[in-house]
Design an enzyme around this catalytic site. Structure first.
Site, PDB file in Angstrom:
ATOM      1  N   GLU A 272      44.973 -24.008  -3.589  1.00 17.17           N
ATOM      2  CA  GLU A 272      45.182 -24.565  -4.928  1.00 17.17           C
ATOM      3  C   GLU A 272      44.013 -25.459  -5.341  1.00 17.17           C
ATOM      4  OE1 GLU A 272      48.460 -26.162  -8.011  1.00 17.17           O
ATOM      5  OE2 GLU A 272      49.085 -25.534  -6.014  1.00 17.17           O
TER       6      GLU A 272
ATOM      7  N   GLY B 138      48.179 -25.655 -12.375  1.00 19.50           N
ATOM      8  CA  GLY B 138      48.765 -24.562 -11.617  1.00 19.50           C
ATOM      9  C   GLY B 138      50.195 -24.317 -12.053  1.00 19.50           C
TER      10      GLY B 138
ATOM     11  N   VAL C  19      48.388 -14.749   7.723  1.00 17.51           N
ATOM     12  CA  VAL C  19      48.257 -13.551   8.557  1.00 17.51           C
ATOM     13  C   VAL C  19      47.655 -13.813   9.934  1.00 17.51           C
ATOM     14  CG1 VAL C  19      48.183 -12.006   6.575  1.00 17.51           C
ATOM     15  CG2 VAL C  19      46.049 -12.929   7.470  1.00 17.51           C
TER      16      VAL C  19
ATOM     17  N   SER D 246      46.740 -17.331  12.751  1.00 18.27           N
ATOM     18  CA  SER D 246      46.735 -18.773  12.947  1.00 18.27           C
ATOM     19  C   SER D 246      45.328 -19.266  13.290  1.00 18.27           C
ATOM     20  CB  SER D 246      47.707 -19.158  14.069  1.00 18.27           C
ATOM     21  OG  SER D 246      47.305 -18.566  15.293  1.00 18.27           O
TER      22      SER D 246
ATOM     23  N   HIS E  47      41.704 -12.717 -13.191  1.00 18.50           N
ATOM     24  CA  HIS E  47      41.851 -12.652 -14.653  1.00 18.50           C
ATOM     25  C   HIS E  47      41.447 -14.002 -15.240  1.00 18.50           C
ATOM     26  CE1 HIS E  47      43.538 -11.877 -18.610  1.00 18.50           C
ATOM     27  NE2 HIS E  47      44.176 -13.033 -18.511  1.00 18.50           N
TER      28      HIS E  47
END
Length: 139
Positions: free
Chosen positions: A64, A83, A91, A93, A107
């Site tokens: 973020e 946000g 996926v 560690s 976009h």
């Protein structure tokens, strides 16, 4: 051709983070390319969960942070971004060192933006993939 509408430097980006969570957990902006932005974050006591792994929430903070700063740099005048949605898939560690996030636009619209953030470990292995949607608003 650059996507950025505001001029800045890495030093200015890192200075803007002083006194915030971004500074507290050690996130540092490290690269500003024509169409992406990068930052690193340590995997240490500030960012690990109790079992010794990078906390998923810390990865989301990195994502973020990158998307929000990139979004801001793609606005001008009195406009900025907030946000409105973020997701993350963890996926792999990480246990030590630092992770690097790279943020690219999906976009860039007049009223909202979508950013893709990939976070990798020191061996360039994907740890987290995240997508942030921001709303473009006037101050």
């Amino acid at each position: 051709m650059t996507i950025w509408r505001r001029e800045t430097t890495l030093e200015e980006l890192n200075q803007r983070s002083k006194g915030t969570m971004v500074e507290h957990i050690g996130i540092r902006f490290t690269a500003l390319h024509e169409d992406s932005i990068e930052a690193v974050m340590p995997v240490d006591g500030r960012t690990k969960q109790p079992f010794g792994l990078l906390h998923g929430g810390a990865s989301v903070v990195l994502a973020e942070t990158l998307g929000s700063m990139a979004g801001y740099l793609c606005t001008d005048g009195d406009r900025h971004v907030v946000g409105i949605e973020i997701n993350a898939n963890h996926v792999r560690s990480a246990r030590e060192g630092e992770v690097r996030g790279r943020c690219r636009p999906v976009h860039l619209g007049r009223t909202h933006q979508v950013w893709q953030i990939e976070i990798v470990d020191e061996r360039d292995r994907l740890c987290c993939t995240s997508r942030l949607t921001t709303a473009v608003i006037a101050k």
